[in-house]
Design a protein around this motif. Structure first.
Motif, mmCIF file in Angstrom:
data_model
loop_
_atom_site.group_PDB
_atom_site.id
_atom_site.type_symbol
_atom_site.label_atom_id
_atom_site.label_comp_id
_atom_site.label_asym_id
_atom_site.label_seq_id
_atom_site.Cartn_x
_atom_site.Cartn_y
_atom_site.Cartn_z
ATOM 1 N N ARG A 45 7.504 3.571 -17.039
ATOM 2 C CA ARG A 45 7.189 2.820 -18.265
ATOM 3 C C ARG A 45 7.774 1.422 -18.142
ATOM 4 N N LYS A 77 6.420 4.018 -25.674
ATOM 5 C CA LYS A 77 5.119 4.673 -25.497
ATOM 6 C C LYS A 77 4.007 3.679 -25.166
ATOM 7 N N ALA A 78 4.299 2.379 -25.316
ATOM 8 C CA ALA A 78 3.255 1.371 -25.143
ATOM 9 C C ALA A 78 3.061 0.915 -23.701
ATOM 10 N N GLY A 79 3.861 1.388 -22.758
ATOM 11 C CA GLY A 79 3.726 0.905 -21.388
ATOM 12 C C GLY A 79 3.892 1.987 -20.354
ATOM 13 N N MET A 86 -3.503 2.409 -22.160
ATOM 14 C CA MET A 86 -3.228 1.772 -23.446
ATOM 15 C C MET A 86 -4.072 2.493 -24.491
ATOM 16 N N SER A 94 -4.431 3.184 -29.142
ATOM 17 C CA SER A 94 -4.036 2.709 -30.465
ATOM 18 C C SER A 94 -2.747 3.355 -30.951
ATOM 19 N N GLU A 95 -2.476 4.607 -30.545
ATOM 20 C CA GLU A 95 -1.291 5.303 -31.017
ATOM 21 C C GLU A 95 -0.009 4.789 -30.362
ATOM 22 N N SER A 96 -0.156 4.042 -29.262
ATOM 23 C CA SER A 96 1.036 3.534 -28.583
ATOM 24 C C SER A 96 1.327 2.083 -28.949
ATOM 25 N N ALA A 97 0.668 1.576 -30.001
ATOM 26 C CA ALA A 97 0.878 0.197 -30.419
ATOM 27 C C ALA A 97 2.352 -0.049 -30.758
ATOM 28 N N ALA A 98 2.867 -1.172 -30.309
ATOM 29 C CA ALA A 98 4.283 -1.479 -30.515
ATOM 30 C C ALA A 98 4.554 -1.893 -31.959
ATOM 31 N N GLN A 147 10.034 4.437 -29.952
ATOM 32 C CA GLN A 147 8.621 4.315 -30.290
ATOM 33 C C GLN A 147 7.900 3.349 -29.347
ATOM 34 N N ASN A 148 8.515 2.200 -29.084
ATOM 35 C CA ASN A 148 7.836 1.168 -28.296
ATOM 36 C C ASN A 148 7.749 1.509 -26.809
#
Length: 349
Positions: free
Chosen positions: A344, A290-292, A222, A224-228, A287-288
């Motif tokens: 992911r 990238k968050a998981g 996790m 900061s750049e992968s924030a949803a 984009q989202n």
């Protein structure tokens, strides 16, 4: 090519070069084999490393670019006594070979994309279509690349106009596919296109549980750049022409529980509100995703493939349903067989 037997279980690699089985010839020289089952925008590929201590690959066995290689990974007694399983990796075409030393080693790389289809990813071209469906464009590009099209999506949008301007066929098609939330890959002499959202809804093929499954190592991340993002807005101002005034096309997509999550703003050409709304959703998904992200290495498993969904259990915060974006199957000279997956979390929308 037989591997080292460990506790009665073993894995081996079977190879055919231009239709001829070469297992017995290559077995003494195998250093490693990797089958990479890719995902969006990729072609499946294999890498073979061989010990060339006798100089055979520099003389009588020199390979030729375009050689056809068929590969299978076979396991015996792997999960239970008497059980035989096979992973048909597919057919590949030699795209490069490298000699290094010392010690003398030859490394061969082969792709699922036939050599005669390389123009689809190397040659830039320009073309325009009017009132055309995505599947029709994909079929034309697949044919030019000497591939069979496999289109697994309920969505087949129609475009008033499409312009391919100094782009390779694959660049052009991949860009359109991503805008529509469709994954594109080359596998087994096929150009495969499937809807990511539809695949995410499929039933999981297995559960990987910490402490119970044969997990060798793992990595969850996790940052900061992968924030949803909670929503996406698409705004495009069409320029004024001799026959029409300047117009603005807008599209939006908002998650049900967006709350105070940030807004993703996109400025890309769209012709209709429907197209803008589709783009808003798919750019938000892109984009989202990238968050998981995570990576897990397991004892070799012939049933794992890209595009499958799995359940992750025992990692607390990271537990849930995931989709496999890449699966790499590796066998080395010691007989070890492992499968590394990049996964992911499914988005659920």
């Amino acid at each position: 090519m037989t591997s080292l037997v460990q506790n009665g279980r073993y894995a081996f690699l079977s190879l055919f070069f231009n239709g001829v089985n070469v297992d017995a010839d290559l077995e003494p020289y195998l250093k490693s084999f990797t089958y990479n089952d890719g995902y969006s925008g990729q072609a499946d590929d294999i890498t073979i490393q061989l010990d060339d201590r006798e100089g055979r690959w520099m003389r009588g066995w020199v390979p030729v670019i375009g050689d056809e290689i068929k590969a299978d990974i076979v396991t015996w007694h792997w999960d239970k006594s008497g059980e035989k399983k096979k992973l048909p990796c597919g057919t590949f075409y030699l795209k490069s070979f490298t000699y290094t030393g010392k010690p003398d080693v030859v490394t061969m790389e082969a792709s699922a994309l036939p050599v005669e289809g390389n123009s689809a990813k190397q040659e830039k071209r320009s073309k325009s279509w009017e009132k055309i469906k995505l599947k029709t464009v994909a079929g034309e590009i697949a044919s030019r690349a000497k591939l069979k099209l496999v289109y697994e999506s309920s969505s087949n949008p129609t475009y008033e106009r499409l312009d391919q301007t100094e782009q390779t066929d694959f660049e052009f098609l991949l860009d359109i596919a991503q805008r529509e939330g469709i994954t594109l890959k080359v596998s087994g002499s096929k150009l495969v296109m499937f809807d990511e959202e539809e695949f995410e809804k499929k039933a999981p093929v297995m559960t990987i549980e910490l402490g119970k499954s044969n997990v060798l190592n793992y990595s969850f991340e996790m940052n900061s750049e992968s924030a949803a993002y909670g929503s996406c807005e698409v705004v495009y101002m069409a320029p004024k022409t001799k026959t029409s005034k300047s117009t603005t096309v807008k599209g939006t997509y908002k998650l049900p529980k967006a709350g105070s999550l940030p807004v993703l703003r996109i400025n890309e050409q769209v012709d209709t509100v429907a197209e803008a709304n589709r783009l808003a959703k798919n750019r938000l998904r892109e984009q989202n995703k990238k968050a998981g992200l995570a990576k897990i290495t397991l004892e070799g498993n012939t049933s794992i493939a890209a595009g499958q969904t799995i359940i992750i259990k025992g990692w607390g915060y990271f537990d849930g349903k995931y989709i496999i974006e890449n699966a790499a199957h590796n066998i080395d000279a010691t007989g070890a067989y492992v499968t590394e997956i990049q996964i992911r979390k499914v988005l659920g929308w």
